[in-house]
Structures are given as structure tokens and as C-alpha cells.
Design a protein around this motif. Structure first.
Motif, PDB file in Angstrom:
ATOM      1  N   TRP A  80       0.798  -1.219   0.000  1.00  0.00           N
ATOM      2  CA  TRP A  80       0.000   0.000   0.000  1.00  0.00           C
ATOM      3  C   TRP A  80       0.833   1.272   0.000  1.00  0.00           C
ATOM      4  CZ3 TRP A  80       0.345   3.875   3.530  1.00  0.00           C
ATOM      5  CH2 TRP A  80       0.980   3.594   4.744  1.00  0.00           C
ATOM      6  N   LYS A 126      -3.008   6.542   4.197  1.00  0.00           N
ATOM      7  CA  LYS A 126      -3.488   5.246   4.685  1.00  0.00           C
ATOM      8  C   LYS A 126      -4.828   5.405   5.392  1.00  0.00           C
ATOM      9  CE  LYS A 126      -3.349   0.894   5.923  1.00  0.00           C
ATOM     10  NZ  LYS A 126      -3.671  -0.176   4.944  1.00  0.00           N
ATOM     11  N   SER A 179      -8.298   3.815   3.945  1.00  0.00           N
ATOM     12  CA  SER A 179      -8.951   2.817   4.792  1.00  0.00           C
ATOM     13  C   SER A 179     -10.392   3.221   5.092  1.00  0.00           C
ATOM     14  CB  SER A 179      -8.174   2.638   6.104  1.00  0.00           C
ATOM     15  OG  SER A 179      -6.889   2.113   5.858  1.00  0.00           O
ATOM     16  N   GLN A 189     -12.441   2.609   1.975  1.00  0.00           N
ATOM     17  CA  GLN A 189     -12.682   1.183   1.784  1.00  0.00           C
ATOM     18  C   GLN A 189     -13.737   0.671   2.755  1.00  0.00           C
ATOM     19  OE1 GLN A 189      -8.655  -0.248   2.230  1.00  0.00           O
ATOM     20  NE2 GLN A 189      -8.308  -0.281   0.011  1.00  0.00           N
ATOM     21  N   SER A 190     -13.712   1.202   3.990  1.00  0.00           N
ATOM     22  CA  SER A 190     -14.709   0.817   4.983  1.00  0.00           C
ATOM     23  C   SER A 190     -16.108   1.260   4.561  1.00  0.00           C
ATOM     24  CB  SER A 190     -14.357   1.423   6.338  1.00  0.00           C
ATOM     25  OG  SER A 190     -15.333   1.134   7.299  1.00  0.00           O
TER      26      SER A 190
END
Length: 210
Positions: free
Chosen positions: A117, A196, A200, A203-204
Motif C-alpha cells: 500500500w 493510509k 482505509s 474502503q470501509s
């Protein structure tokens, strides 16, 4: 252009405008305050690339470029102590460096985005930042590019001084470039944290909506 890109567009525009303003204010001997805001343009580009893809990232870049051109045009009309705040050479250097470096960032990120990532944002930001610094300072201040604007006196930037005050003798603009480059590299590392976190979170949210 879909409304989903608006946060990235607004963020890029805000960074470009803020950097054009803050570059007028010195921070120490070798930097301006703009050096601390501009590198986050690479974070915006990388987030757009990760979330929406390379095409979206390029759209945001072109918006940022247009905003930068407008800022430069405004700067040419504002008189400072030594003439216009933005000269032709600085305008060309700024636009060229931004566009080339950001597009290279997109290409490198896209090539590495399927790996770990951190690899794509770090590598693309480091290469893009390095290219941005090299293009801007050489085009804006090096005697090699005097033909762009012969009437613009850049002798002050070519005064021979110890690099960053203690290294080998080099033109002043080289010290300015090295200091700027150092800040960009440091912020490329720091920007991994919000990169990051924001990816994240996205994506959640995507998982919850499925």
C-alpha cells in the motif's frame, strides 16, 4: 466531471492558491511557507488515483494547473519591492514543474498501485517531488534559461555561496532547491499517514454500502 471528484478538486485548488500566497513569505534563510503546503498536492493526486483511478487524478491535476495559471496571471499584476510578484520565468517554471511532475506521479503510482500500500504513494511522490524541484528552480533561476526572459535579472539567485551555508560553493538557487527538496521528501513520508487513513476509511465505507 462527476460531483464525486469535487473534494479532490477543491483540495487541489486550495493547496495551489495557498502555496501561491505563502511562497511570498520567508521561512528561515532557504525556504518559504509555501514549501510546506505545496507537497500535499501529491497526496491529493495519489488519493484520487487510488480511489477513482488515473483518469480522475489527471482531471484534478489539470484543474490545479488552471488555478495555478490564474494565480500566476494575478501575480504578474501585483508589484512588489523588486517588480511583479510573478515574472514570466517563474510563471513558466511553476506551470511546467506542476504539470510534468504531477503527471509523472500518476504514471508511477498507477504502475505500482497493486503492490504494498505504501510503495505507490511513496515512490510516486518522491520522484514527482524531485522532478518538480529540479524543473522549477532551474527554469526559474538558472542562467541556462535566461533566454526565456532576458530582461529578468536573476543575478541574485546565481550568487556563489556555500551550499545551505556550509557545503561546497554553488549558486544560491541550488541551496533554495535543495532545501525545498528536503521538505518535499520529509512530507512525502509524513503524508503516508493521512493517505493510509483516508483510503482505509473509503474502503470501509465502500464495504458498508455493498
Amino acid at each position: 466531471m462527476t460531483r464525486t471528484y469535487f473534494p479532490g478538486i477543491l483540495a487541489m485548488a486550495a493547496i495551489v492558491v495557498a502555496s501561491n500566497i505563502l511562497v511570498q513569505f520567508l521561512f528561515g534563510q532557504w525556504l518559504t511557507w509555501g514549501a510546506f503546503t505545496y507537497p500535499f498536492a501529491f497526496l491529493v493526486t495519489d488519493l484520487m488515483n487510488r480511489i477513482y483511478g488515473a483518469s480522475a487524478a489527471r482531471r484534478v491535476i489539470f484543474v490545479g494547473f488552471l488555478v495555478g495559471v490564474i494565480c500566476s496571471l494575478i501575480g504578474t499584476q501585483i508589484q512588489g519591492e523588486f517588480g511583479p510578484l510573478v515574472t514570466l520565468r517563474i510563471a513558466i517554471a511553476s506551470g511546467t514543474a506542476f504539470l510534468v511532475a504531477q503527471l509523472i506521479d500518476v504514471s508511477i503510482f498507477s504502475a505500482l498501485k497493486n503492490g504494498k500500500w505504501w510503495r505507490a504513494p511513496l515512490a510516486s511522490s518522491i520522484v514527482g517531488s524531485s522532478l518538480d524541484t529540479a524543473l522549477f528552480f532551474s527554469i526559474a533561476f538558472s542562467t541556462a534559461f535566461i533566454f526565456i526572459e532576458p530582461s529578468n535579472d536573476v543575478s541574485w539567485a546565481n550568487e556563489a555561496l556555500p551550499l545551505l551555508g556550509f557545503g561546497p560553493v554553488a549558486p544560491l538557487w541550488v541551496s533554495l532547491a535543495v532545501a525545498d527538496w528536503g521538505v518535499k521528501l520529509a512530507l512525502a513520508l509524513i503524508a503516508l499517514v493521512p493517505f493510509k487513513a483516508l483510503v482505509s476509511r473509503w474502503q470501509s465505507n465502500e464495504t458498508q454500502t455493498v
